[in-house]
Design a protein around this motif. Structure first.
Motif, PDB file in Angstrom:
ATOM      1  N   THR A  92     -19.160 -57.472  -0.949  1.00 41.27           N
ATOM      2  CA  THR A  92     -20.532 -57.951  -0.794  1.00 41.27           C
ATOM      3  C   THR A  92     -21.508 -57.341  -1.793  1.00 41.27           C
ATOM      4  O   THR A  92     -22.646 -57.784  -1.867  1.00 41.27           O
ATOM      5  CB  THR A  92     -21.047 -57.662   0.623  1.00 41.27           C
ATOM      6  OG1 THR A  92     -20.838 -56.283   0.896  1.00 41.27           O
ATOM      7  CG2 THR A  92     -20.327 -58.494   1.642  1.00 41.27           C
ATOM      8  N   THR A  95     -23.559 -56.619  -5.070  1.00 40.51           N
ATOM      9  CA  THR A  95     -23.894 -57.411  -6.244  1.00 40.51           C
ATOM     10  C   THR A  95     -24.192 -56.527  -7.439  1.00 40.51           C
ATOM     11  O   THR A  95     -24.319 -57.010  -8.548  1.00 40.51           O
ATOM     12  CB  THR A  95     -25.119 -58.300  -5.979  1.00 40.51           C
ATOM     13  OG1 THR A  95     -26.175 -57.464  -5.514  1.00 40.51           O
ATOM     14  CG2 THR A  95     -24.814 -59.352  -4.951  1.00 40.51           C
ATOM     15  N   ASP A  98     -25.548 -61.008 -10.123  1.00 42.56           N
ATOM     16  CA  ASP A  98     -26.217 -62.303  -9.982  1.00 42.56           C
ATOM     17  C   ASP A  98     -26.905 -62.722 -11.274  1.00 42.56           C
ATOM     18  O   ASP A  98     -27.164 -63.898 -11.497  1.00 42.56           O
ATOM     19  CB  ASP A  98     -27.248 -62.243  -8.847  1.00 42.56           C
ATOM     20  CG  ASP A  98     -26.567 -62.341  -7.491  1.00 42.56           C
ATOM     21  OD1 ASP A  98     -25.462 -62.905  -7.428  1.00 42.56           O
ATOM     22  OD2 ASP A  98     -27.134 -61.848  -6.509  1.00 42.56           O
ATOM     23  N   TYR A 119     -21.302 -70.459  -8.952  1.00 45.21           N
ATOM     24  CA  TYR A 119     -21.324 -69.422  -7.923  1.00 45.21           C
ATOM     25  C   TYR A 119     -22.064 -68.218  -8.469  1.00 45.21           C
ATOM     26  O   TYR A 119     -21.906 -67.845  -9.628  1.00 45.21           O
ATOM     27  CB  TYR A 119     -19.893 -68.979  -7.597  1.00 45.21           C
ATOM     28  CG  TYR A 119     -19.263 -69.714  -6.453  1.00 45.21           C
ATOM     29  CD1 TYR A 119     -19.775 -69.553  -5.169  1.00 45.21           C
ATOM     30  CD2 TYR A 119     -18.155 -70.527  -6.638  1.00 45.21           C
ATOM     31  CE1 TYR A 119     -19.189 -70.202  -4.108  1.00 45.21           C
ATOM     32  CE2 TYR A 119     -17.564 -71.180  -5.588  1.00 45.21           C
ATOM     33  CZ  TYR A 119     -18.085 -71.021  -4.314  1.00 45.21           C
ATOM     34  OH  TYR A 119     -17.525 -71.644  -3.260  1.00 45.21           O
ATOM     35  N   THR A 120     -22.843 -67.566  -7.633  1.00 43.73           N
ATOM     36  CA  THR A 120     -23.359 -66.239  -7.970  1.00 43.73           C
ATOM     37  C   THR A 120     -22.557 -65.232  -7.165  1.00 43.73           C
ATOM     38  O   THR A 120     -21.765 -65.610  -6.298  1.00 43.73           O
ATOM     39  CB  THR A 120     -24.838 -66.102  -7.602  1.00 43.73           C
ATOM     40  OG1 THR A 120     -24.949 -66.265  -6.191  1.00 43.73           O
ATOM     41  CG2 THR A 120     -25.690 -67.125  -8.308  1.00 43.73           C
ATOM     42  N   THR A 122     -23.681 -63.335  -4.914  1.00 45.21           N
ATOM     43  CA  THR A 122     -24.082 -63.427  -3.519  1.00 45.21           C
ATOM     44  C   THR A 122     -23.412 -64.608  -2.827  1.00 45.21           C
ATOM     45  O   THR A 122     -22.866 -64.462  -1.728  1.00 45.21           O
ATOM     46  CB  THR A 122     -25.615 -63.582  -3.433  1.00 45.21           C
ATOM     47  OG1 THR A 122     -26.204 -62.548  -4.211  1.00 45.21           O
ATOM     48  CG2 THR A 122     -26.097 -63.499  -2.019  1.00 45.21           C
ATOM     49  N   SER A 123     -23.413 -65.767  -3.503  1.00 42.63           N
ATOM     50  CA  SER A 123     -22.855 -66.939  -2.831  1.00 42.63           C
ATOM     51  C   SER A 123     -21.343 -66.841  -2.746  1.00 42.63           C
ATOM     52  O   SER A 123     -20.731 -67.327  -1.801  1.00 42.63           O
ATOM     53  CB  SER A 123     -23.259 -68.206  -3.593  1.00 42.63           C
ATOM     54  OG  SER A 123     -22.770 -68.162  -4.916  1.00 42.63           O
ATOM     55  N   GLU A 152     -20.624 -64.793   0.250  1.00 46.28           N
ATOM     56  CA  GLU A 152     -21.287 -65.195   1.500  1.00 46.28           C
ATOM     57  C   GLU A 152     -20.314 -65.552   2.629  1.00 46.28           C
ATOM     58  O   GLU A 152     -20.505 -65.096   3.757  1.00 46.28           O
ATOM     59  CB  GLU A 152     -22.254 -66.351   1.211  1.00 46.28           C
ATOM     60  CG  GLU A 152     -23.418 -66.425   2.146  1.00 46.28           C
ATOM     61  CD  GLU A 152     -23.162 -67.310   3.338  1.00 46.28           C
ATOM     62  OE1 GLU A 152     -23.951 -67.245   4.282  1.00 46.28           O
ATOM     63  OE2 GLU A 152     -22.159 -68.056   3.332  1.00 46.28           O
ATOM     64  N   TYR A 154     -33.196 -67.188  -1.022  1.00 45.88           N
ATOM     65  CA  TYR A 154     -32.229 -66.579  -0.123  1.00 45.88           C
ATOM     66  C   TYR A 154     -31.929 -65.187  -0.643  1.00 45.88           C
ATOM     67  O   TYR A 154     -31.628 -64.991  -1.811  1.00 45.88           O
ATOM     68  CB  TYR A 154     -30.947 -67.414  -0.102  1.00 45.88           C
ATOM     69  CG  TYR A 154     -29.821 -66.805   0.711  1.00 45.88           C
ATOM     70  CD1 TYR A 154     -29.730 -67.055   2.075  1.00 45.88           C
ATOM     71  CD2 TYR A 154     -28.877 -65.982   0.120  1.00 45.88           C
ATOM     72  CE1 TYR A 154     -28.708 -66.500   2.825  1.00 45.88           C
ATOM     73  CE2 TYR A 154     -27.848 -65.417   0.863  1.00 45.88           C
ATOM     74  CZ  TYR A 154     -27.778 -65.688   2.216  1.00 45.88           C
ATOM     75  OH  TYR A 154     -26.765 -65.133   2.965  1.00 45.88           O
ATOM     76  N   SER A 186     -29.866 -61.586   0.521  1.00 43.18           N
ATOM     77  CA  SER A 186     -29.137 -60.852   1.550  1.00 43.18           C
ATOM     78  C   SER A 186     -28.879 -59.464   1.014  1.00 43.18           C
ATOM     79  O   SER A 186     -28.583 -59.273  -0.168  1.00 43.18           O
ATOM     80  CB  SER A 186     -27.828 -61.548   1.881  1.00 43.18           C
ATOM     81  OG  SER A 186     -26.835 -61.148   1.006  1.00 43.18           O
TER      82      SER A 186
END
Lengths: 661, 218
Positions: free
Chosen positions: A289, A291, A363, A567-568, A570-571, A574, A607, A609
């Protein structure tokens, strides 16, 4: 011994060079000498590993009040070789990299001292020498964190690190005092029949030393310093911290707890196994998770060290199963070597990326393969090793660990089977998560299209930095493709840790074979096979089909792909973050702003997170608050009145006089 | 050691303690410095009696050193500071004089009780007097704790040092000259630094008493 001493002498020269050389030459002099020192010490280690006798010597007059005793046996040599590789690469790297505050006189000298301390720890022969070098290592790395003390993040990391490392060092000191008090000897090299681990005192010694060493290796819940400190340190330092210093935590466990505390109750080892399994999972989840590039790597360190702790715990618990225990320990040693090489490479590459693009945020990266092609290729080698696919160095270590556990399944009672199964499941899940994290690192960070200006303009400069990355990559590939001789040498090291070489895996140039089970690993055959298969595919492709149609891959029929469609980091993470939401407890912000004319039309969706460390939030923050509250309450004690302070002293003096009488 | 020597030693040792207790009673800063000078003389007397009895030249040199530092140099430095503020008197001490004298008596009793093992360390007559040195240390500490003016506190510190010196002279017939030299120079340095500090305190903050510094906290 001469080689070892020459290495240490060169290390001292590096410190002096860093402190005295003029500004321009400073980094070059200190880096070269440190690398040379690491090379000499590494050669000494390899010679011991390759079958030479253990070297030892004692020197009085070096430290006040005590004699410095050095001793390098196969176990120490296995770690010293890894440390030497990492230190050499990081020192060479710093020649081309260090500037600004990390090229100051203090920083360069401290970095050389840190490198030297890392090299001395595995060669320490008695408790005082070990503790002195250990503490030097801890303090210099702390000071190196503070080199860039203008940044609040570095200061906060240093504070966490200082508290954790000093608590750990205190625990290790106490544990070693208990041990050497019982043994009536300050040597770290016990006879094979030692029963120092028996009884309550043995358990106390185990708990203290294991807690101290495991916190250095980033075991949950003592890991909180690691994901803060490793990213905040200067790049060569963070490579050494992650590749070498954490490994020395495992060295301490293997040397002291596995080697010295014989006769320990099995439950304690199972405890270590559980802690290791939790750390591995926790580290892997957070790596997925994260980044921040360096933070991801730091969590991945926790993950690999967790696997190592799991295997060591299993080796201790399955001590009676000679073959299984020896295979597990060899697996840990290979894993340490592999991790040292690929993690140092990744950290150094992360430093290059940060300097070239100005950010570590995955990201905002992406598309680095264009401007930094060689770095990307080298990172890919390291990632392959970290993921644990065959031909990667990490694979050999994990394979040995898994084989050791599988070997234990068939030959032990119900208790042993449960231990092995728990460890296997944890390692399997961890491997999967690690693969996701590493794919994210390479795929999101380096491939695809740039998502930020920094990433778009990032260019690499070939030089000594790339060379040191290449050095590590060669080591990784060599360990992955020709692991046989290494495993054969490390089997002797495992014999030192376990007290007997029986049942350890063996190896030749093209094969790694297990003593207990009729299984073997033949990476060279795999390499040949893969090469042949690739050649066949290429030939077939060349001659089979004549028409070549070019189109954008994965474009779904569209030609106008936008970097924002990728895609980043984060995504990408996710879905897994959603699955493990109960463990990770992410803070998710979704801010929707609407068009002014209509509430129905959304203008911007933001968004965000953030995954905080649950252990830090749940355990350490309340602890810090409680200590803080006690401190505030206790302020009246120090009212600032001189007389009151003097009266305290007077009262204590009187009490002491009366009591001592 | 003859009877006369023993008597002189008794007298001088008791004088050191008595002068320390007297420091609790006097408030005038200059009188305190006088007491300190007298205590230094008594201490030098202890050392010289032992030197004469033992025919010890080094100890004789130490006695001369003690006389020079504790009876001449230190009081002179303190006197200069006191002269810059004539008529300085200790305000009401934290504990009034009669109570502190009673406390001092209790401390002397405590010193005799807890100092008994000290007295047994060596067999001679001198060792039996060692608890007096301990008592001087405790009395000096009491001066340090209860006095408000910085100069009086320095005097308390020096009384502690004199007590320690008394114990060493009585128990071991003095320490080697080098150590005594180092110790004395340290004391002199401490005095010089603290008097400078007192001067700076007066000039910068205008504070006469240490309690006025409490507001500087945080």
């Amino acid at each position: 011994m001469d080689l070892l001493l020459a290495g240490f002498g060169t290390g001292l020269a590096a410190i002096v060079g860093g402190a005295c050389a003029p500004r321009r030459a400073r980094v070059v002099v200190a880096g070269t000498l440190s690398a040379l020192a690491a090379f000499l010490v590494g050669v000494a280690g390899v010679r011991v590993l390759a079958g030479g006798a253990a070297v030892h010597g004692s020197f009085s007059g070096v430290l006040p009040f005590t004699t410095v005793r050095l001793r390098l046996d196969a176990l120490g040599a296995s770690f010293i070789s890894t440390v030497a590789l990492v230190v050499a690469a990081a020192s060479l790297f710093s020649i081309g990299y260090s500037r600004g505050p990390s090229a100051s006189r203090t920083a360069v000298a401290l970095q050389s001292l840190f490198a030297l301390a890392l090299l001395v720890v595995p060669a320490a022969g008695d408790v005082t020498t070990f503790l002195t070098s250990w503490e030097t290592m801890a303090l210099t790395s702390l000071a190196l964190l503070l080199v860039d003390h203008d940044r609040p993040a570095a200061r906060a990391a240093a504070l966490w690190y200082a508290a954790m490392t000093q608590a750990g060092a205190a625990a290790i000191t106490l544990g070693l005092l208990v041990t050497s008090g019982r043994a009536h000897s300050s040597s770290l090299f016990a006879p094979a029949s030692s029963h120092l681990g028996a009884g309550a005192l043995g358990a106390v010694a185990f708990c203290l030393t294991a807690a101290g060493f495991a916190s250095k290796a980033g075991a949950v819940p003592l890991h909180v310093w690691l994901p803060r400190a490793h990213p905040e340190a200067a790049t060569p330092v963070s490579a050494m911290m992650s590749g070498a210093m954490t490994a020395l935590g495992l060295y301490g466990l293997a040397r002291v707890d596995l080697g010295l505390l014989g006769g320990l109750a099995r439950g304690w080892w199972i405890g270590l196994l559980v802690v290791g399994a939790l750390s591995a999972l926790f580290g892997a989840l957070h790596a997925v998770t994260s980044t921040d590039l360096k933070r991801l790597l730091a969590y991945s360190t926790i993950d690999v060290m967790g696997v190592g702790l799991t295997a060591l715990g299993a080796a201790g618990a399955l001590h009676s199963l000679r073959g299984a225990a020896a295979t597990l320990v060899v697996g840990v040693l290979v894993l340490v070597a592999a991790h040292g090489a690929f993690k140092a490479l990744l950290f150094l590459a992360a430093g290059l990326v940060e300097r070239a693009s100005g950010t570590r945020d995955l990201d905002l990266l992406g598309g680095l393969a264009g401007g930094m092609g060689r770095t990307t290729a080298l990172v890919a080698v390291a990632v392959a090793s970290a993921v644990g696919v065959p031909l990667g160095a990490g694979f050999v270590g994990e394979w040995l660990v898994v084989e050791g556990l599988v070997g234990a399944l068939g030959r032990s009672g119900a208790g042993g089977v449960v231990i092995a199964l728990v460890a296997l499941v944890a390692i399997a899940l961890t491997s999967g998560l690690t693969a996701v994290a590493m794919v994210k690192l390479l795929g999101i960070g380096f491939l695809g299209r740039p998502r930020g200006d920094g990433a778009r303009d990032a260019r690499e400069h070939l030089g000594i930095t790339t060379f040191s990355l290449g050095l590590l990559a060669v080591a990784t590939v060599a360990l992955g493709t020709v692991p046989g001789p290494v495993v054969a040498a490390l089997a002797r090291a495992a014999g030192v840790a376990l007290g007997t070489p029986a049942g350890a895996p063996g190896g030749s140039l093209d094969t790694v074979s297990l003593g207990a089970v009729a299984t073997a690993l033949r990476p060279l055959a795999l390499v040949t096979g893969a090469a042949v298969a690739t050649a066949v595919v290429v030939v077939l492709a060349r001659f089979g089909s004549r028409t070549v149609r070019s189109a954008i891959a994965w474009a779904c029929g569209r030609a106008d792909l936008d970097p924002r469609m990728q895609y980043t980091a984060t995504s990408f993470a996710e879905p897994l973050q959603r699955v493990f939401a109960d463990v990770l407890r992410p803070d998710v912000d979704l801010v929707v702003s609407h068009e002014e004319e209509s509430r129905e039309i959304e203008r911007v969706l933001a968004y965000q997170s953030r995954v905080d460390d649950a252990v830090e939030r749940g355990v350490f923050r309340p602890l810090v608050r409680a200590v803080d509250a006690v401190g505030r309450r206790a302020r009246w004690i120090a009212s600032g009145s001189v007389h009151r302070h003097l009266a305290y002293g007077f009262a204590v003096l009187l009490v002491v006089l009366v009591v001592v009488r | 050691m003859s009877g006369l020597d023993d008597g002189l030693l008794d007298l001088a040792s008791v004088a050191v303690l008595a002068l320390g207790v007297a420091a609790l009673w006097r408030r005038d800063v200059r009188a305190l410095i006088g007491l300190l000078r007298a205590q230094g003389v008594a201490l030098a007397l202890v050392a010289s009696v032992e030197a004469l009895a033992g025919h010890d030249v080094a100890l004789g040199a130490t006695a001369a050193l003690v006389l020079a530092v504790k009876a001449v140099a230190v009081p002179w430095v303190l006197g200069r500071v006191a002269a810059s503020d004539p008529g300085a008197r200790e305000g009401a001490p934290l504990i009034n004089v009669p109570s502190s004298l009673v406390l001092a008596a209790a401390l002397v009793g405590l010193a005799v009780v807890v100092g008994a093992p000290l007295a047994r360390l060596s067999s001679g007559h001198a060792a039996a007097l060692a608890p007096l040195g301990l008592a001087t240390v405790l009395v000096g500490y009491l001066v340090l704790v209860t006095r408000r003016r910085p100069l009086s506190q320095i005097v308390g510190l020096l009384i502690i040092d004199n007590g320690v010196a008394l114990v060493t002279f009585l128990l071991t017939s003095g320490v080697p000259l080098v150590i005594e030299l180092g110790g004395s120079l340290d004391v002199l340095l401490v005095v010089v630094v603290s008097t400078t500090l007192v001067g700076a305190m007066r000039a910068r903050i205008g504070a006469e008493e240490l309690d006025e510094l409490e507001g500087l906290r945080d």
